[in-house]
Design a protein around this motif. Sequence first.
Motif, short mmCIF file in Angstrom:
data_model
loop_
_atom_site.label_atom_id
_atom_site.label_comp_id
_atom_site.label_asym_id
_atom_site.label_seq_id
_atom_site.Cartn_x
_atom_site.Cartn_y
_atom_site.Cartn_z
N HIS A 126 0.82 -1.21 0.00
CA HIS A 126 0.00 0.00 0.00
C HIS A 126 0.86 1.26 0.00
N GLY A 127 0.23 2.37 -0.39
CA GLY A 127 0.90 3.66 -0.39
C GLY A 127 0.57 4.47 0.85
N TYR A 175 4.93 6.86 2.74
CA TYR A 175 5.85 6.22 3.69
C TYR A 175 5.53 6.53 5.15
N GLY A 193 1.90 -2.32 -6.34
CA GLY A 193 1.74 -1.31 -5.32
C GLY A 193 1.50 0.04 -5.94
N GLU A 194 1.08 1.00 -5.11
CA GLU A 194 0.71 2.33 -5.59
C GLU A 194 1.37 3.40 -4.74
N SER A 195 1.76 4.51 -5.40
CA SER A 195 2.38 5.65 -4.74
C SER A 195 3.66 5.19 -4.03
N ALA A 196 3.81 5.46 -2.73
CA ALA A 196 4.99 4.96 -2.03
C ALA A 196 5.12 3.46 -2.18
N GLY A 197 3.97 2.76 -2.20
CA GLY A 197 4.01 1.31 -2.41
C GLY A 197 4.52 0.95 -3.79
N CYS A 213 8.18 1.36 -3.72
CA CYS A 213 8.77 0.22 -3.03
C CYS A 213 8.88 -0.98 -3.98
N ALA A 228 4.21 5.70 -9.08
CA ALA A 228 5.38 5.49 -8.22
C ALA A 228 6.37 6.65 -8.31
N HIS A 274 -4.53 11.44 -7.79
CA HIS A 274 -3.67 10.43 -7.16
C HIS A 274 -4.53 9.43 -6.39
#
Length: 536
Positions: free
Chosen positions: A114-115, A118, A206-210, A213, A235, A431
């Motif tokens: 998940h995002g 962080y 995963g999305e965004s921070a995820g 990652c 990302a 987003h």
Amino acid sequence: MSGGRAESLVRRTAAGAVRGAREGDVLSWKGIPFAAAPVRDRRFRRPIAPVPWPELRDASGYGPMAPQRILKSMEVDPAIGLSEDCLTVNVWAPLGASAAVAAGRPKPVMVWIHGGGYFQGSTGQRFYDARHLAANGDVVVVTVNYRLGALGFVDFSSFSPSTGDSSFGHGFDSNVGLRDQIFALEWVRDNIRAFGGDPGDVTLFGESAGGACVIALMASPLTSGLFHRAIAQSAPVTSIYGQERAATVAARFLDIVGIAPGQAQKLRDLDPFDLVDAGAELIHEVSSQVPGTLAMAPVQGDDVLPDYPLTVFREGRAPAIPLIIGTNHDESSFFKLMRSPLLPITTESVERMFVEIANDRPEFEGAGERITGAYPGYPRRRAPAEISRDAGFRMPSIWLAEAHSRFAPTWMYRFDHATPLLRVTGIGATHAAELAYVFGSFAPWGRDLVFRLGGRAEAERVSRRMQARWLAFAHGRAPDVPAAPDSSEADEAAVEWPVYDETARSTLIIDRDDAVVLDPDAEIRVAWGPEILAFR
């Protein structure tokens, strides 16, 4: 399916047996510990195996969220608690998955990161309910909780003892949030067959921070063989920083909490929510002083990330596995709506971002003027937010796709779909807007605000197409199928999705009707030029 109705809810993991629940056409197990509680001497340390439990463990509810301040927009069940003891996974499996293993046909596995920048987020958020994905796609889905904020993404390793064994006590490990994710992938490798999944057929997404990652884990030498395909949604792949900058951020965090550098071990005595509040102050301070940078993010220079991911990809050292990567059309409107400091969305902050880039790398002196000139209307209208969107998400994803496409099949998309309400309000395809489409997790009829002006039936059609592509990919096929694997109806709005390369730059535009566009916004891409935001 008749046999599935009598399927046992009990599964045995390496640490003990768990009892799940039935949710329609899937079975689920939630809140399964994949690591020991990272508390007291284990705070800021790499994860270790959980303490085995001798009795049957109830796995019908989500485990605690990592310590954070919960936003209303997160849509998380208020019954889910918050605790440092948050290292859990959730598993959804279609009925009959265990029988498929016995017959030698285990299901493909999708593992979700998940995002939340962080420092926020949880697998218990409504968007990440994977029951529909598992049922529609005949896959086993795993979602992962990991440490967030200062507990997971501030690197205090520069304050570890310089001699002696620091396995316990005063030592600090780097990148513990990423280490949690790697440990969870190892849990999948060792345990997922008990839930009907194939550990040799794993898609990490995963999305965004995820999503960042996902890319970092592709670049890590510690993840070899743990996953076999990847999807990175929105990302910020260049928001990874070096050890010198990480040490400066960690020192500032110590200043905020009033701990001297030589007494950094006292961080283990603080209430976790004091760490959360100090982290919020640090986030605002760093993002205000150096727009476009994050206070908390993965760190380059250790055994997890010896090199920057973009370097690894550009040199062909990332695993040559298939990759889907893309962004949303209006990423930055979410940050403007939430008044988040994470993106520079004003003219002043955008121009300061370019000044800071030139200060760090003099060869890019004047790049800001060239780039802003490619956006019609700058500095008025929406142009500053569009520049921020491209700086944080779009351009880094293009650079990553360019690099990976030289060595492995790569598909690029842009998510443009927005409901009538989101279009009218100017929020658009913001987003995280695609999450409910990917998971099929729209709120029940009448309870989802984004459909106040209609558009639900259309959104569900777009969702079915998007799910079909993601699921085809997870099954090892190209993501260009016109309909879900078990559907007899072709979707006339679906199109073939060519792989990405640096010549055609074929990009799937996901909207009411899908379309493939060659090199969308080419003049903006050219204006940005080389990777000026990387390695800051």
